[in-house]
Design an enzyme around this catalytic site. Structure first.
Site, PDB file in Angstrom:
ATOM      1  N   GLU A  45     -50.608  43.586  69.302  1.00  0.00           N
ATOM      2  CA  GLU A  45     -50.832  43.891  70.715  1.00  0.00           C
ATOM      3  C   GLU A  45     -51.885  43.013  71.377  1.00  0.00           C
ATOM      4  OE1 GLU A  45     -51.553  48.092  71.095  1.00  0.00           O
ATOM      5  OE2 GLU A  45     -49.587  48.643  70.343  1.00  0.00           O
ATOM      6  N   GLU A 102     -44.284  50.112  65.924  1.00  0.00           N
ATOM      7  CA  GLU A 102     -44.969  51.375  66.216  1.00  0.00           C
ATOM      8  C   GLU A 102     -44.157  52.157  67.229  1.00  0.00           C
ATOM      9  OE1 GLU A 102     -49.011  51.108  67.667  1.00  0.00           O
ATOM     10  OE2 GLU A 102     -49.504  49.568  66.188  1.00  0.00           O
TER      11      GLU A 102
HETATM   12  O1  IFM Z   1     -53.420  53.811  68.028  1.00  0.00           O
HETATM   13  C1  IFM Z   1     -52.811  52.781  68.721  1.00  0.00           C
HETATM   14  C2  IFM Z   1     -52.605  51.567  67.832  1.00  0.00           C
HETATM   15  O2  IFM Z   1     -53.791  51.132  67.274  1.00  0.00           O
HETATM   16  C3  IFM Z   1     -52.000  50.436  68.609  1.00  0.00           C
HETATM   17  N1  IFM Z   1     -50.837  50.872  69.342  1.00  0.00           N
HETATM   18  C4  IFM Z   1     -50.917  52.067  70.108  1.00  0.00           C
HETATM   19  C5  IFM Z   1     -51.469  53.192  69.263  1.00  0.00           C
HETATM   20  C6  IFM Z   1     -51.547  54.502  70.080  1.00  0.00           C
HETATM   21  O3  IFM Z   1     -52.372  54.324  71.186  1.00  0.00           O
END
Ligand code: IFM
Length: 451
Positions: A166, A346
């Site tokens: 990210e 994710e």
């Molecule tokens: O917890 C975070 C993660 O570290 C990165 N992506 C989003 C998740 C939820 O906010």
């Protein structure tokens, strides 16, 4: 072409990151990271939480890996902490830090799981931040050195290696909005940081290709499709700009070798300095693209706080539950770019979970996962090449500025005792994975598992 990523090996996993679960921030020679520093500043993190102890995974990693087996996953996505490996962000390497990940990796493999390693999930060594952090181009060179150290030691056993998790969050939330470490508020700096992250990615991929030619390499982006709130030109234009800043700003250089022109025009003087050759460098051939999907952007030209309809409700983060966005996103990306195989690196949700009689009945999370897995499969059936899905997160953990109040885990963590309890969603996910493997109807298997 690296040897893995076979189409018949769909990867069903869960994901974590080092700072969010490890704790042990001063042990075995680990140096401070920007998140250690940031979380000490009063008012930055809900209830003053820090990652000092977190899930104590540094000491409990073996029992945690056993829990992964209990979850029935065949893959695990995790990150390494740069300041554990290079406490000041430079050589020499801290042997004890690297040894920890060596043991962890062997433990993952010994349990028959496929390890997906992320190099940078936000924990920059503080010493590098003191020299200007990602605002300095030199940090990209430091990152390459770190990537090489990790690859040399662990690269013989990885299923995949991701450079950055990210980058938008690092640049925008960390350097423009100031709500994540290092807590700066300067848009020009943020855009320069985004460029340096991409340069670091390109340089690292180049170096790693030579060093670990068999390991699939990629990057993980958080992507949200942007929808106009109303069918009017102003909302459409703003949604297009939002799409440019959040999605095309990363996707275009990575896969097309250019920054989007409309965004450059919008940024004006805030556009980053780009050196000759940078864009060719950033556009390295990749073996996978990881996508983190949580929600859509709902864009109203005059009202930045406009709430989306939320027909399926909102999570405890206040994020709209919008699984259709995942299908739309995947189909659109496959249409607009020539992409390598995709992982959903994710996807998940925070809800208010209660431990009652040794169980956590997180029905909303089960519904969330079910809806998003269906959305992913809808895109797959339209031809999008998705090779894996990682639920965020394995454990409840340190949710950055929200601290420990927001629980994303499939496994509940009682922070007072560090006891772990599988939530209903964990049992549901296990049954779902099983049903996918045995090709039985998911609902039958799931109902069975929960009864
Ligand atoms: O917890 C975070 C993660 O570290 C990165 N992506 C989003 C998740 C939820 O906010």
């Amino acid at each position: 072409m690296p040897s893995s990523l076979l189409p018949d090996e769909f990867q069903w996993g869960v994901a974590t990151s080092a700072y969010q679960i490890e704790g042990a921030v001063s042990e075995d020679g680990r140096g401070p990271s920007i998140w250690d520093t940031f979380s000490q500043v009063p008012g930055t993190i809900a209830r003053g939480d820090t990652g000092e102890v977190a899930c104590d995974h540094y000491h409990r990693w073996e029992e945690d890996l056993d829990l992964l087996v209990a979850l029935g996953v065949n893959a695990y996505r995790f990150s390494v902490a740069w300041p554990r490996i290079q406490p000041t962000g430079r050589s020499p390497t801290n042997a004890r830090g690297l040894d920890f990940y060596d043991r962890l990796l062997d433990g993952i493999l010994a349990r028959g799981l496929r390890p997906h390693l992320t190099l940078y999930h936000w924990d920059l060594p503080q010493a590098l931040q003191d020299e200007g952090g990602w605002g300095q181009r030199d940090t990209a060179l430091r990152f390459v050195d770190f990537a090489e150290v990790v690859a040399r030691r662990l690269g013989d056993r990885l299923e995949s290696l991701c450079t950055f998790n990210e980058p938008w969050v690092v640049a925008t939330l960390g350097h423009e909005k100031g709500i994540f470490a290092p807590g700066l508020r300067d848009r020009q700096l943020a855009m320069q940081v985004s460029h340096h992250l991409l340069v670091a990615h390109g340089l690292a991929v180049q170096a790693l290709r030579t060093l670990v030619p068999r390991v699939p390499l990629g990057i993980v982006l958080n992507l949200s499709p942007s929808y106009p709130a109303r069918p009017v030109a102003a909302d459409r234009a703003k949604a297009r700009l939002e799409d440019g800043l959040g999605l095309r700003w990363y996707m275009d250089p990575l896969f097309q070798g250019s920054y989007p022109r409309d965004v450059l025009e919008h940024l004006g003087e805030d556009a980053p300095d780009v050196e000759p050759g940078d864009l060719a460098l950033i556009r390295q051939p990749l073996d996978f693209l990881g996508i983190n999907y949580y929600m859509r952007n709902f864009i109203h030209a005059e009202d930045p706080a406009a709430t989306p309809p939320g027909e399926l409700g909102f999570t405890d983060m206040g994020w709209e539950i919008y699984p259709q966005g995942l299908t739309d996103l995947l189909v659109r990306l496959a249409r607009d770019y020539r992409l390598p195989p995709i992982y959903i690196a994710e996807n998940g949700a925070a809800f208010v979970d209660r431990l009652e009689g040794g169980a956590v009945h997180d029905v909303q999370r089960v519904a969330y996962l079910e809806q998003h897995l269906a959305a992913m499969n809808a895109a797959r059936s339209q031809g999008v090449d998705v090779r894996g899905y990682f639920a965020w997160s394995f454990l409840d953990n340190f949710e950055w500025a929200s601290g420990y109040q927001k629980r994303f885990g499939l496994v509940y963590v009682d922070y007072g005792t560090q006891r772990r309890v599988l939530k209903d969603s964990a049992y549901w996910y296990r049954a779902f994975i099983e049903s996918q493997r045995s090709q039985t109807a998911p609902h039958a298997a799931v109902t069975q598992a929960l009864s």
